[in-house]
Design an enzyme around this catalytic site. Structure first.
Site, mmCIF file in Angstrom:
data_model
loop_
_atom_site.group_PDB
_atom_site.id
_atom_site.type_symbol
_atom_site.label_atom_id
_atom_site.label_comp_id
_atom_site.label_asym_id
_atom_site.label_seq_id
_atom_site.Cartn_x
_atom_site.Cartn_y
_atom_site.Cartn_z
ATOM 1 N N SER A 41 0.834 -1.198 0.000
ATOM 2 C CA SER A 41 0.000 0.000 0.000
ATOM 3 C C SER A 41 0.868 1.246 0.000
ATOM 4 O O SER A 41 1.895 1.301 0.690
ATOM 5 C CB SER A 41 -0.913 0.012 1.239
ATOM 6 O OG SER A 41 -1.687 1.200 1.278
ATOM 7 N N ALA A 42 0.458 2.250 -0.783
ATOM 8 C CA ALA A 42 1.177 3.527 -0.795
ATOM 9 C C ALA A 42 0.980 4.293 0.507
ATOM 10 O O ALA A 42 1.755 5.185 0.833
ATOM 11 C CB ALA A 42 0.703 4.378 -1.974
ATOM 12 N N HIS A 98 3.715 17.648 1.684
ATOM 13 C CA HIS A 98 4.542 16.839 2.567
ATOM 14 C C HIS A 98 5.759 17.641 3.024
ATOM 15 O O HIS A 98 6.040 18.713 2.497
ATOM 16 C CB HIS A 98 5.008 15.552 1.874
ATOM 17 C CG HIS A 98 3.932 14.522 1.753
ATOM 18 N ND1 HIS A 98 3.040 14.493 0.699
ATOM 19 C CD2 HIS A 98 3.593 13.490 2.561
ATOM 20 C CE1 HIS A 98 2.201 13.485 0.865
ATOM 21 N NE2 HIS A 98 2.516 12.860 1.976
ATOM 22 N N LYS A 108 10.778 14.713 1.890
ATOM 23 C CA LYS A 108 10.140 13.639 1.124
ATOM 24 C C LYS A 108 10.743 13.587 -0.277
ATOM 25 O O LYS A 108 10.839 14.600 -0.970
ATOM 26 C CB LYS A 108 8.631 13.843 1.043
ATOM 27 C CG LYS A 108 7.903 12.671 0.397
ATOM 28 C CD LYS A 108 6.392 12.786 0.559
ATOM 29 C CE LYS A 108 5.651 11.655 -0.139
ATOM 30 N NZ LYS A 108 6.030 10.322 0.390
#
Length: 208
Positions: free
Chosen positions: A87-88, A119, A123
């Site tokens: 899952s992302a 974000h 990131k």
């Protein structure tokens, strides 16, 4: 408290040792008995992770994004022999957020759709994996990525109509929600022998 039956036995990091548990530079050195591996790292180490889990018959939770199609195929292949949740985003409420966004789009087909994701400035990927999933759900809507400060994570899906707008937003204020989701994923996989699963499978199992 909800996960007192679980214990972190070791970690993998080729550079950092500043963890409250024993760490190893790679999977080959792990001596402990491991029931599950939780991966929040990067696609570069993909080969070692599935091989280790397959050899040890260990559950694997993958929240890493940016895999190539060939790497996804590797994950699918290994999932025929061990259970993997991919899952992302491991925040369980993201599944609800995505479901609502998709439903709004199905009803408001004539509306323009744009996605904004924010974000922290460390990131590496842009757009985020979660934003890519959202875009696929709402007619490949354009994604606008913002990076700055210490923002944990924010995703907004904006629907623009004639003289009106609907904006659906999910904000993460602390990374602990992703850690909690990862542990829920481990508990979900504990009952599986093999297969490739998602947070959607976990959430649907919790509802039923």
């Amino acid at each position: 408290k909800d996960f007192d039956d679980m214990q972190i036995v070791c970690g993998i990091d080729p550079q950092t040792t500043n963890f409250p548990c024993k760490t190893y530079p790679n999977f080959r050195n792990i001596a402990e008995n491991v029931d599950a591996v939780i991966d929040f790292s990067a696609p570069s180490g993909l080969k070692d992770r599935p091989d280790f889990c397959e050899d040890r018959q260990t559950k694997l939770v993958v929240a890493t994004t940016g895999f190539s199609e060939e790497e996804y195929e590797q994950i699918r292949g290994v999932s025929r022999r061990i259970p993997i949740l991919l899952s992302a985003n491991l925040c369980p409420t993201i599944f609800l957020f995505q479901t609502i966004a998709k439903k709004i789009h199905e009803v408001l087909r004539s509306f323009d759709v744009e996605i904004i994701e924010k974000h922290h400035n460390q990131k590496k990927d842009a757009p985020s994996g979660t934003a890519k999933v959202l875009s696929n759900l709402v007619k490949n809507a354009p994604v606008h990525s913002l990076r700055g400060g210490t923002i944990t994570g924010e995703h907004s899906v904006c629907f623009f109509g004639q003289d009106e707008e609907i904006t659906l937003t999910h904000r993460a204020y602390n990374r602990s929600i992703f850690a909690k989701g990862a542990l829920q994923a481990v508990r979900f996989l504990a009952l599986k022998d093999c297969g490739l699963f998602s947070m959607q499978d976990l959430c649907q199992a919790s509802i039923s």
